[in-house]
Write an enzyme that holds these catalytic residues in place. Structure first.
Site, PDB file in Angstrom:
ATOM      1  N   LYS A   1       0.843  -0.951  -0.397  1.00  0.00           N
ATOM      2  CA  LYS A   1       0.010  -0.084  -0.122  1.00  0.00           C
ATOM      3  C   LYS A   1       1.093   0.992   0.228  1.00  0.00           C
ATOM      4  O   LYS A   1       0.366   2.014  -0.768  1.00  0.00           O
ATOM      5  CB  LYS A   1      -0.926  -0.004   1.208  1.00  0.00           C
ATOM      6  N   ASN A   2       1.735   0.993   0.640  1.00  0.00           N
ATOM      7  CA  ASN A   2       2.469   2.284   1.284  1.00  0.00           C
ATOM      8  C   ASN A   2       3.631   2.686  -0.096  1.00  0.00           C
ATOM      9  O   ASN A   2       4.640   3.886  -0.185  1.00  0.00           O
ATOM     10  CB  ASN A   2       3.049   2.807   2.454  1.00  0.00           C
TER      11      ASN A   2
ATOM     12  N   ARG B   1      -4.491  10.441   4.930  1.00  0.00           N
ATOM     13  CA  ARG B   1      -3.296  11.295   4.910  1.00  0.00           C
ATOM     14  C   ARG B   1      -2.344  10.924   3.452  1.00  0.00           C
ATOM     15  O   ARG B   1      -1.364  12.108   3.423  1.00  0.00           O
ATOM     16  CB  ARG B   1      -2.402  11.198   6.398  1.00  0.00           C
TER      17      ARG B   1
ATOM     18  N   CYS C   1      -4.782  12.181  13.605  1.00  0.00           N
ATOM     19  CA  CYS C   1      -5.684  10.408  13.389  1.00  0.00           C
ATOM     20  C   CYS C   1      -5.382  10.010  14.752  1.00  0.00           C
ATOM     21  O   CYS C   1      -4.777   9.978  15.633  1.00  0.00           O
ATOM     22  CB  CYS C   1      -4.947  10.283  12.401  1.00  0.00           C
TER      23      CYS C   1
ATOM     24  N   ASP D   1       4.213   0.192  12.588  1.00  0.00           N
ATOM     25  CA  ASP D   1       3.373  -0.447  11.929  1.00  0.00           C
ATOM     26  C   ASP D   1       3.150  -1.926  12.122  1.00  0.00           C
ATOM     27  O   ASP D   1       2.045  -2.357  11.636  1.00  0.00           O
ATOM     28  CB  ASP D   1       3.610  -0.120  10.066  1.00  0.00           C
TER      29      ASP D   1
ATOM     30  N   VAL E   1       8.515   6.764  17.270  1.00  0.00           N
ATOM     31  CA  VAL E   1       8.270   7.184  15.498  1.00  0.00           C
ATOM     32  C   VAL E   1       6.772   8.352  16.085  1.00  0.00           C
ATOM     33  O   VAL E   1       6.554   8.902  15.787  1.00  0.00           O
ATOM     34  CB  VAL E   1       8.055   5.951  14.180  1.00  0.00           C
TER      35      VAL E   1
ATOM     36  N   ARG F   1      -8.767  -0.817   4.960  1.00  0.00           N
ATOM     37  CA  ARG F   1      -8.190   0.693   4.498  1.00  0.00           C
ATOM     38  C   ARG F   1      -6.575  -0.259   3.989  1.00  0.00           C
ATOM     39  O   ARG F   1      -5.571   0.114   2.672  1.00  0.00           O
ATOM     40  CB  ARG F   1      -7.587   1.861   5.287  1.00  0.00           C
TER      41      ARG F   1
ATOM     42  N   ARG G   1      -0.363  14.478  13.440  1.00  0.00           N
ATOM     43  CA  ARG G   1       0.589  14.100  12.053  1.00  0.00           C
ATOM     44  C   ARG G   1       1.095  15.538  11.697  1.00  0.00           C
ATOM     45  O   ARG G   1       0.187  15.284  10.300  1.00  0.00           O
ATOM     46  CB  ARG G   1      -0.559  12.901  10.903  1.00  0.00           C
TER      47      ARG G   1
HETATM   48  C1  EPZ Z   1       4.754   6.626   6.526  1.00  0.00           C
HETATM   49  O1  EPZ Z   1       3.061   7.887   7.063  1.00  0.00           O
HETATM   50  C2  EPZ Z   1       3.425   5.070   6.540  1.00  0.00           C
HETATM   51  N1  EPZ Z   1       1.995   6.063   5.215  1.00  0.00           N
HETATM   52  C3  EPZ Z   1       2.703   4.757   7.530  1.00  0.00           C
HETATM   53  O2  EPZ Z   1       2.223   4.388   7.603  1.00  0.00           O
HETATM   54  C4  EPZ Z   1       4.022   4.757   8.563  1.00  0.00           C
HETATM   55  O3  EPZ Z   1       3.572   4.650   9.917  1.00  0.00           O
HETATM   56  C5  EPZ Z   1       4.898   5.563   8.485  1.00  0.00           C
HETATM   57  O4  EPZ Z   1       5.255   6.350   7.404  1.00  0.00           O
HETATM   58  C6  EPZ Z   1       6.475   5.256   9.640  1.00  0.00           C
HETATM   59  O5  EPZ Z   1       6.580   4.213   8.962  1.00  0.00           O
HETATM   60  C7  EPZ Z   1       2.270   6.092   4.286  1.00  0.00           C
HETATM   61  O6  EPZ Z   1       3.742   5.878   3.455  1.00  0.00           O
HETATM   62  C8  EPZ Z   1       1.122   5.996   3.945  1.00  0.00           C
HETATM   63  P1  EPZ Z   1       6.488   9.605   8.713  1.00  0.00           P
HETATM   64  P2  EPZ Z   1       4.404   9.123   7.318  1.00  0.00           P
HETATM   65  O7  EPZ Z   1       6.270  11.185   8.016  1.00  0.00           O
HETATM   66  O8  EPZ Z   1       5.211   9.794   5.795  1.00  0.00           O
HETATM   67  C9  EPZ Z   1       7.109  12.730  12.133  1.00  0.00           C
HETATM   68  C10 EPZ Z   1      -0.061   2.508   8.099  1.00  0.00           C
HETATM   69  O9  EPZ Z   1      -0.490   2.160   8.847  1.00  0.00           O
HETATM   70  N2  EPZ Z   1       6.930  13.920  10.984  1.00  0.00           N
HETATM   71  O10 EPZ Z   1       7.295   9.047   8.627  1.00  0.00           O
HETATM   72  O11 EPZ Z   1       2.926  10.263   7.516  1.00  0.00           O
HETATM   73  C11 EPZ Z   1       5.858  11.855  12.464  1.00  0.00           C
HETATM   74  O12 EPZ Z   1       5.035  13.001  13.238  1.00  0.00           O
HETATM   75  C12 EPZ Z   1       1.076   3.958   8.080  1.00  0.00           C
HETATM   76  O13 EPZ Z   1      -0.139   2.247   6.642  1.00  0.00           O
HETATM   77  C13 EPZ Z   1       6.870  15.221  11.318  1.00  0.00           C
HETATM   78  O14 EPZ Z   1       7.584  15.960  12.533  1.00  0.00           O
HETATM   79  O15 EPZ Z   1       5.283   9.132   8.484  1.00  0.00           O
HETATM   80  C14 EPZ Z   1       6.295  10.881  12.694  1.00  0.00           C
HETATM   81  O16 EPZ Z   1       6.115  10.453  14.392  1.00  0.00           O
HETATM   82  C15 EPZ Z   1       0.169   4.441   9.571  1.00  0.00           C
HETATM   83  N3  EPZ Z   1       6.726  15.840  10.743  1.00  0.00           N
HETATM   84  C16 EPZ Z   1       7.404  11.143  12.710  1.00  0.00           C
HETATM   85  O17 EPZ Z   1       7.529  12.109  11.658  1.00  0.00           O
HETATM   86  C17 EPZ Z   1       6.631  15.923   9.262  1.00  0.00           C
HETATM   87  O18 EPZ Z   1       6.702  16.694   7.983  1.00  0.00           O
HETATM   88  C18 EPZ Z   1       7.203   9.586  11.303  1.00  0.00           C
HETATM   89  O19 EPZ Z   1       6.410   9.804  10.387  1.00  0.00           O
HETATM   90  C19 EPZ Z   1       6.470  14.948   8.845  1.00  0.00           C
HETATM   91  C20 EPZ Z   1       5.910  13.621   9.908  1.00  0.00           C
END
Ligand code: EPZ
Length: 421
Positions: free
Chosen positions: A22-23, A93, A117, A308, A330, A400, A122
């Site tokens: 998916k991702n 998202r 969420c 995840d 994370v 999803r 996020r």
């Molecule tokens: C991706 O989300 C995945 N989703 C998530 O999978 C996954 O949990 C996550 O990466 C971590 O591996 C998709 O790829 C569609 P991040 P993402 O930006 O990109 C912080 C699932 O279940 N952060 O890597 O949104 C954030 O708050 C989903 O399939 C900032 O602070 O996650 C988090 O603490 C859930 N500022 C950390 O970084 C930003 O601008 C990692 O988030 C962006 C993120």
């Protein structure tokens, strides 16, 4: 609202086909915005989130069609609309991944700021700061991120945040950099296999990218990108979920299509717990000893243990012999499944970002509620081993990110059925 009814106690045996990731599929679909001509994607999973992206892209002038074969065909037909509206972005998202491509190709992007969420706040500050570094002007207007740029200019930028790298921020900046003038260096880039798959797709479209899969990605901008044919990688989180399903039921599963090389942190912890993971010609075979050992787990960005799979392995550790701990680095609030597992007899104690799991002999079935995609998977896993019936409500969360999960589980002996609630 549909529910799952599960009667626990069956050992799972047989083969499961792992679907496309998916991702990886979601950002690759968004990347079609950058291209001229047709793109054909193979192994795109049939998920609610993919259907959602199939609704969003046509609003942005990208024709998307799902073939009989399951392949997705995408082609940009109209570049006039650059607004991804709140009602679409708020439901998923990952819609935020259209921001970089729209800005790079059409010089402007208006994308609703995603809300929080179930797994926590996020923010997208890293996405915005990096795109500004490439030359975009940014405004927040009525909850929409509005970005404009005559032409993006390659830069050296640091993308690390307080929780390490960001997967979709890396995706957004990588996509934007492919059409920027000059060279972009992304330091502290995410190394997830899904980011590598996106980079491979972009390279097939004519992008000049190197270093993907490492924390330092270098992109040399090009004038334009053409469509390409690409096969999406298998879903390591689905594969990990089924590995845990084999372990928790003391079963014996062959996971066809699973790519173990993407899952070494997960395999490391499972083997410590007493789960046997053996590579096969077509993927991996998973069995487990009856006695499960307690372990310590900390989630981290790739190649660390994936957040995840945190909820799912917690379900497994609920029945291990002894005390385990899971620390979530994370998404520190990603623990809504703790209360629901407690309803099933699990002994869990949360202290900040760490949960202590005191193994119990047996879980008991109960009506529980899904809160987010991976928490739902954890409740299914607990239901597979709990005594009696578990009824899981709000399973739209699971649809999803898992393709026909009840069919795949029933196909290897689980007593699970979908009922309309
Ligand atoms: C991706 O989300 C995945 N989703 C998530 O999978 C996954 O949990 C996550 O990466 C971590 O591996 C998709 O790829 C569609 P991040 P993402 O930006 O990109 C912080 C699932 O279940 N952060 O890597 O949104 C954030 O708050 C989903 O399939 C900032 O602070 O996650 C988090 O603490 C859930 N500022 C950390 O970084 C930003 O601008 C990692 O988030 C962006 C993120």
């Amino acid at each position: 609202m549909d529910q799952f009814e599960i009667v626990g106690g069956n050992r799972l045996r047989g083969a499961v086909q792992i679907s496309g990731a998916k991702n990886a599929a979601l950002p690759i679909m968004a990347a079609a915005i950058l291209t001229e001509g047709e793109t054909v994607l193979h192994n795109v999973p049939d998920l609610a989130d993919v259907s959602h992206m199939q609704k969003l892209l046509p609003r942005l002038g990208v024709k998307v069609s799902r073939e009989e074969s399951g392949d997705l065909r995408l082609r940009v037909e109209d570049e006039s609309n650059c607004h991804a509206e709140y009602e679409l972005v708020n439901k998923m998202r990952a819609s935020v991944c259209v921001m970089g491509p729209l800005l790079a190709r059409r010089r402007k992007a208006q994308v609703a700021m995603p809300g929080g969420c179930a797994i926590g706040d996020r923010p997208i500050n890293l996405h915005i700061a990096a795109l500004q570094a490439l030359g975009a002007d940014f405004d927040l207007i009525n909850g929409d991120v509005c970005l404009r740029a005559k032409r993006l200019t390659g830069k050296e930028l640091f993308l690390g945040g307080p929780f390490g790298s960001s997967v979709t921020a890396t995706a957004n900046v990588l996509m934007a950099a492919t059409l920027a003038e000059g060279q972009t260096v992304i330091e502290s880039a995410a190394c997830e296999p899904e980011v590598v798959d996106l980079a491979e797709f972009l390279s097939a479209c004519g992008a000049q990218i190197r270093g993907h899969g490492t924390p330092r990605i270098v992109v040399d901008g090009v004038e334009e990108l053409h469509g390409a044919e690409h096969t999406v990688i298998p879903d390591r989180i689905e594969a990990g979920t089924f590995m845990i399903a084999a372990a928790i039921t003391n079963g014996d599963l062959n996971l066809n299509g699973a790519r173990v090389d993407d899952m070494l942190a997960v395999v490391d912890r499972l083997r410590l717990i007493g789960v046997n993971v053996e590579r096969t010609e077509t993927g991996v075979n998973v069995t487990s000893t009856r006695r499960l050992e307690p372990v310590e787990i900390t989630t981290q960005p790739y190649p660390g243990f994936p957040t995840d799979l945190q909820a799912q392995i917690m379900a497994l550790l609920c029945i291990a012999d002894g005390n385990s701990t899971i620390t979530e680095k994370v998404f520190p609030d990603r623990f809504l499944h703790v209360g629901e597992l407690g309803r099933m007899g699990a002994h869990l104690r949360k202290e900040g970002p760490t949960v202590t799991i005191q193994g119990v002999k047996r879980l008991v079935g109960a009506p529980v509620m899904a809160s987010d995609l991976r928490a739902s998977a954890a409740l299914i896993l607990a239901g597979l081993v709990a005594k009696g019936m578990t009824r899981i409500d709000r399973i739209y969360h699971i649809d999803r990110g898992y393709e026909r999960i009840e069919e795949k589980l029933a196909g290897v002996g689980a007593e699970i059925r979908r009922v309309s609630g």
